[in-house]
Design a protein around this motif. Structure first.
Motif, PDB file in Angstrom:
ATOM      1  N   TYR A 154     -15.081 -37.304 -62.299  1.00  0.00           N
ATOM      2  CA  TYR A 154     -14.626 -36.125 -63.034  1.00  0.00           C
ATOM      3  C   TYR A 154     -15.276 -34.835 -62.549  1.00  0.00           C
ATOM      4  CZ  TYR A 154     -12.361 -33.546 -66.657  1.00  0.00           C
ATOM      5  OH  TYR A 154     -11.553 -32.670 -67.306  1.00  0.00           O
ATOM      6  N   CYS A 155     -16.528 -34.868 -62.212  1.00  0.00           N
ATOM      7  CA  CYS A 155     -17.244 -33.651 -61.796  1.00  0.00           C
ATOM      8  C   CYS A 155     -17.052 -33.323 -60.325  1.00  0.00           C
ATOM      9  CB  CYS A 155     -18.734 -33.800 -62.080  1.00  0.00           C
ATOM     10  SG  CYS A 155     -19.544 -35.069 -61.065  1.00  0.00           S
ATOM     11  N   GLN A 156     -16.407 -34.192 -59.588  1.00  0.00           N
ATOM     12  CA  GLN A 156     -16.433 -34.089 -58.135  1.00  0.00           C
ATOM     13  C   GLN A 156     -15.766 -32.849 -57.557  1.00  0.00           C
ATOM     14  OE1 GLN A 156     -18.542 -36.122 -56.396  1.00  0.00           O
ATOM     15  NE2 GLN A 156     -18.999 -36.614 -58.517  1.00  0.00           N
ATOM     16  N   SER A 157     -14.666 -32.385 -58.113  1.00  0.00           N
ATOM     17  CA  SER A 157     -14.051 -31.186 -57.531  1.00  0.00           C
ATOM     18  C   SER A 157     -14.990 -29.993 -57.653  1.00  0.00           C
ATOM     19  CB  SER A 157     -12.684 -30.893 -58.148  1.00  0.00           C
ATOM     20  OG  SER A 157     -12.785 -30.675 -59.529  1.00  0.00           O
ATOM     21  N   GLY A 158     -15.652 -29.854 -58.783  1.00  0.00           N
ATOM     22  CA  GLY A 158     -16.624 -28.771 -58.950  1.00  0.00           C
ATOM     23  C   GLY A 158     -17.830 -28.936 -58.046  1.00  0.00           C
ATOM     24  N   MET A 159     -18.291 -30.181 -57.908  1.00  0.00           N
ATOM     25  CA  MET A 159     -19.412 -30.463 -57.006  1.00  0.00           C
ATOM     26  C   MET A 159     -19.049 -30.100 -55.574  1.00  0.00           C
ATOM     27  SD  MET A 159     -22.290 -32.154 -58.018  1.00  0.00           S
ATOM     28  CE  MET A 159     -22.904 -33.225 -59.288  1.00  0.00           C
ATOM     29  N   LEU A 160     -17.876 -30.503 -55.133  1.00  0.00           N
ATOM     30  CA  LEU A 160     -17.443 -30.214 -53.768  1.00  0.00           C
ATOM     31  C   LEU A 160     -17.328 -28.712 -53.530  1.00  0.00           C
ATOM     32  CD1 LEU A 160     -14.890 -33.086 -53.377  1.00  0.00           C
ATOM     33  CD2 LEU A 160     -16.780 -32.637 -51.788  1.00  0.00           C
ATOM     34  N   MET A 161     -16.814 -27.985 -54.497  1.00  0.00           N
ATOM     35  CA  MET A 161     -16.687 -26.534 -54.329  1.00  0.00           C
ATOM     36  C   MET A 161     -18.063 -25.867 -54.287  1.00  0.00           C
ATOM     37  SD  MET A 161     -13.559 -26.049 -53.779  1.00  0.00           S
ATOM     38  CE  MET A 161     -13.362 -24.273 -53.867  1.00  0.00           C
ATOM     39  N   ALA A 162     -18.994 -26.331 -55.102  1.00  0.00           N
ATOM     40  CA  ALA A 162     -20.354 -25.787 -55.061  1.00  0.00           C
ATOM     41  C   ALA A 162     -21.005 -26.115 -53.718  1.00  0.00           C
ATOM     42  CB  ALA A 162     -21.177 -26.338 -56.216  1.00  0.00           C
ATOM     43  N   ALA A 163     -20.806 -27.330 -53.231  1.00  0.00           N
ATOM     44  CA  ALA A 163     -21.380 -27.734 -51.944  1.00  0.00           C
ATOM     45  C   ALA A 163     -20.767 -26.939 -50.792  1.00  0.00           C
ATOM     46  CB  ALA A 163     -21.180 -29.231 -51.733  1.00  0.00           C
TER      47      ALA A 163
ATOM     48  N   ASP B 297     -21.403 -22.769 -46.614  1.00  0.00           N
ATOM     49  CA  ASP B 297     -20.956 -21.493 -46.049  1.00  0.00           C
ATOM     50  C   ASP B 297     -22.138 -20.547 -45.852  1.00  0.00           C
ATOM     51  OD1 ASP B 297     -18.302 -22.259 -45.873  1.00  0.00           O
ATOM     52  OD2 ASP B 297     -17.699 -21.197 -47.706  1.00  0.00           O
ATOM     53  N   LYS B 298     -23.111 -20.605 -46.774  1.00  0.00           N
ATOM     54  CA  LYS B 298     -24.274 -19.715 -46.701  1.00  0.00           C
ATOM     55  C   LYS B 298     -25.417 -20.319 -45.894  1.00  0.00           C
ATOM     56  CE  LYS B 298     -23.540 -17.306 -50.974  1.00  0.00           C
ATOM     57  NZ  LYS B 298     -23.878 -17.194 -52.361  1.00  0.00           N
ATOM     58  N   HIS B 299     -25.601 -21.623 -46.030  1.00  0.00           N
ATOM     59  CA  HIS B 299     -26.702 -22.343 -45.379  1.00  0.00           C
ATOM     60  C   HIS B 299     -26.131 -23.540 -44.638  1.00  0.00           C
ATOM     61  CE1 HIS B 299     -29.691 -20.039 -47.603  1.00  0.00           C
ATOM     62  NE2 HIS B 299     -29.021 -20.280 -48.706  1.00  0.00           N
ATOM     63  N   PRO B 300     -25.728 -23.362 -43.382  1.00  0.00           N
ATOM     64  CA  PRO B 300     -25.089 -24.459 -42.649  1.00  0.00           C
ATOM     65  C   PRO B 300     -25.991 -25.674 -42.436  1.00  0.00           C
ATOM     66  CG  PRO B 300     -24.897 -22.378 -41.444  1.00  0.00           C
ATOM     67  CD  PRO B 300     -25.743 -22.124 -42.635  1.00  0.00           C
ATOM     68  N   ASN B 301     -27.298 -25.489 -42.561  1.00  0.00           N
ATOM     69  CA  ASN B 301     -28.229 -26.602 -42.403  1.00  0.00           C
ATOM     70  C   ASN B 301     -29.227 -26.563 -43.564  1.00  0.00           C
ATOM     71  OD1 ASN B 301     -29.420 -28.823 -41.209  1.00  0.00           O
ATOM     72  ND2 ASN B 301     -30.781 -27.572 -39.950  1.00  0.00           N
ATOM     73  N   PRO B 302     -28.774 -26.878 -44.780  1.00  0.00           N
ATOM     74  CA  PRO B 302     -29.628 -26.693 -45.951  1.00  0.00           C
ATOM     75  C   PRO B 302     -30.754 -27.720 -46.039  1.00  0.00           C
ATOM     76  CG  PRO B 302     -27.629 -27.809 -46.587  1.00  0.00           C
ATOM     77  CD  PRO B 302     -27.480 -27.445 -45.129  1.00  0.00           C
ATOM     78  N   SER B 303     -31.861 -27.268 -46.589  1.00  0.00           N
ATOM     79  CA  SER B 303     -32.972 -28.171 -46.898  1.00  0.00           C
ATOM     80  C   SER B 303     -32.687 -28.838 -48.234  1.00  0.00           C
ATOM     81  CB  SER B 303     -34.277 -27.372 -46.999  1.00  0.00           C
ATOM     82  OG  SER B 303     -34.221 -26.496 -48.123  1.00  0.00           O
ATOM     83  N   ASP B 304     -33.485 -29.830 -48.573  1.00  0.00           N
ATOM     84  CA  ASP B 304     -33.348 -30.449 -49.891  1.00  0.00           C
ATOM     85  C   ASP B 304     -33.536 -29.410 -50.995  1.00  0.00           C
ATOM     86  OD1 ASP B 304     -32.847 -32.947 -48.816  1.00  0.00           O
ATOM     87  OD2 ASP B 304     -34.857 -33.735 -49.211  1.00  0.00           O
ATOM     88  N   ALA B 305     -34.472 -28.493 -50.803  1.00  0.00           N
ATOM     89  CA  ALA B 305     -34.711 -27.446 -51.806  1.00  0.00           C
ATOM     90  C   ALA B 305     -33.495 -26.529 -51.939  1.00  0.00           C
ATOM     91  CB  ALA B 305     -35.957 -26.630 -51.443  1.00  0.00           C
ATOM     92  N   ASP B 306     -32.838 -26.201 -50.812  1.00  0.00           N
ATOM     93  CA  ASP B 306     -31.622 -25.382 -50.860  1.00  0.00           C
ATOM     94  C   ASP B 306     -30.537 -26.101 -51.664  1.00  0.00           C
ATOM     95  OD1 ASP B 306     -32.711 -23.385 -49.166  1.00  0.00           O
ATOM     96  OD2 ASP B 306     -31.920 -24.383 -47.366  1.00  0.00           O
TER      97      ASP B 306
ATOM     98  N   ALA C   4     -24.741 -36.658 -48.917  1.00  0.00           N
ATOM     99  CA  ALA C   4     -23.415 -36.260 -48.423  1.00  0.00           C
ATOM    100  C   ALA C   4     -23.427 -34.831 -47.890  1.00  0.00           C
ATOM    101  CB  ALA C   4     -22.375 -36.408 -49.536  1.00  0.00           C
ATOM    102  N   ILE C   5     -24.153 -33.948 -48.543  1.00  0.00           N
ATOM    103  CA  ILE C   5     -24.243 -32.566 -48.060  1.00  0.00           C
ATOM    104  C   ILE C   5     -24.944 -32.528 -46.707  1.00  0.00           C
ATOM    105  CG2 ILE C   5     -25.277 -30.296 -48.492  1.00  0.00           C
ATOM    106  CD1 ILE C   5     -24.685 -30.830 -51.517  1.00  0.00           C
ATOM    107  N   HIS C   6     -26.021 -33.279 -46.559  1.00  0.00           N
ATOM    108  CA  HIS C   6     -26.697 -33.347 -45.258  1.00  0.00           C
ATOM    109  C   HIS C   6     -25.768 -33.934 -44.192  1.00  0.00           C
ATOM    110  CE1 HIS C   6     -30.643 -31.899 -46.302  1.00  0.00           C
ATOM    111  NE2 HIS C   6     -30.804 -32.807 -47.251  1.00  0.00           N
ATOM    112  N   ARG C   7     -25.034 -34.970 -44.542  1.00  0.00           N
ATOM    113  CA  ARG C   7     -24.098 -35.595 -43.593  1.00  0.00           C
ATOM    114  C   ARG C   7     -23.020 -34.592 -43.175  1.00  0.00           C
ATOM    115  NH1 ARG C   7     -21.485 -41.047 -42.537  1.00  0.00           N
ATOM    116  NH2 ARG C   7     -23.252 -41.948 -43.646  1.00  0.00           N
ATOM    117  N   ALA C   8     -22.462 -33.879 -44.155  1.00  0.00           N
ATOM    118  CA  ALA C   8     -21.413 -32.906 -43.850  1.00  0.00           C
ATOM    119  C   ALA C   8     -21.962 -31.775 -42.993  1.00  0.00           C
ATOM    120  CB  ALA C   8     -20.800 -32.354 -45.136  1.00  0.00           C
ATOM    121  N   ALA C   9     -23.171 -31.325 -43.278  1.00  0.00           N
ATOM    122  CA  ALA C   9     -23.786 -30.257 -42.479  1.00  0.00           C
ATOM    123  C   ALA C   9     -23.929 -30.693 -41.027  1.00  0.00           C
ATOM    124  CB  ALA C   9     -25.135 -29.862 -43.062  1.00  0.00           C
ATOM    125  N   GLY C  10     -24.381 -31.917 -40.824  1.00  0.00           N
ATOM    126  CA  GLY C  10     -24.489 -32.445 -39.471  1.00  0.00           C
ATOM    127  C   GLY C  10     -23.149 -32.578 -38.797  1.00  0.00           C
ATOM    128  N   SER C  11     -22.154 -32.982 -39.566  1.00  0.00           N
ATOM    129  CA  SER C  11     -20.803 -33.148 -39.048  1.00  0.00           C
ATOM    130  C   SER C  11     -20.211 -31.807 -38.628  1.00  0.00           C
ATOM    131  CB  SER C  11     -19.915 -33.785 -40.114  1.00  0.00           C
ATOM    132  OG  SER C  11     -18.571 -33.681 -39.771  1.00  0.00           O
TER     133      SER C  11
END
Length: 155
Positions: free
Chosen positions: A98-107, A112-121, A141-148
């Motif tokens: 249920y939360c995934q569309s919002g999560m994906l948009m936030a990610a 867009d702002k931090h192409p290689n975010p840290s865990d803290a980011d 998943a965010i780290h994987r997508a950033a690498g991709s």
């Protein structure tokens, strides 16, 4: 009123004080954006307005008439998913989903702002709530997508 949604000009006949969420869902039939709490706390309704993640359940539609709005429907397609969507699947992020569309948009806004975010980011940007508690998978998943994205799109 005219709205620029996912690169298309759409006409909405809503009261100017109507939250953007309800215009998207009820009037324009863009139902990927979800209603969660109605008080901007959970993030299920996150969309991008002018490139920024916004909780659409409390955003009056009149405040976004001259801005670009992006919903989950613009992120990718079944044939060509966004790297985040592919990473979400690879990391088995969704449970109830249920939360995934919002999560994906936030990610997406984060990357867009931090192409290689840290865990803290990631922790600072991902304020969306997930009742299933998949936060570690979201981070992976965010780290994987950033690498991709850095490598050209393949997850």
């Amino acid at each position: 009123m005219q709205l620029n949604i996912n690169g298309q000009i759409r006409t909405a006949n809503a009261d100017p004080s109507t939250p953007l969420l309800w215009v998207l869902r009820d009037e324009l039939n863009l139902t990927g954006t979800k209603f969660g709490c109605g008080i901007a706390a959970c993030g299920a309704c996150t969309v991008h307005v002018g490139g920024q993640p916004v909780r659409s359940c409390v955003m009056p539609v009149s405040a976004v008439t001259n801005q670009q709005i992006k919903t989950i429907e613009s992120l990718g397609t079944a044939d060509k998913p966004h790297p985040l969507q592919a990473a979400w699947i690879a990391e088995q992020v969704p449970q109830c989903g249920y939360c995934q569309s919002g999560m994906l948009m936030a990610a997406a806004a984060l990357l867009d702002k931090h192409p290689n975010p840290s865990d803290a980011d990631i922790d600072a940007a991902m304020t969306n709530l997930c009742r299933c508690g998949t936060y570690q998978r979201v981070r992976a998943a965010i780290h994987r997508a950033a690498g991709s994205i850095k490598k050209g799109g393949a997850v």
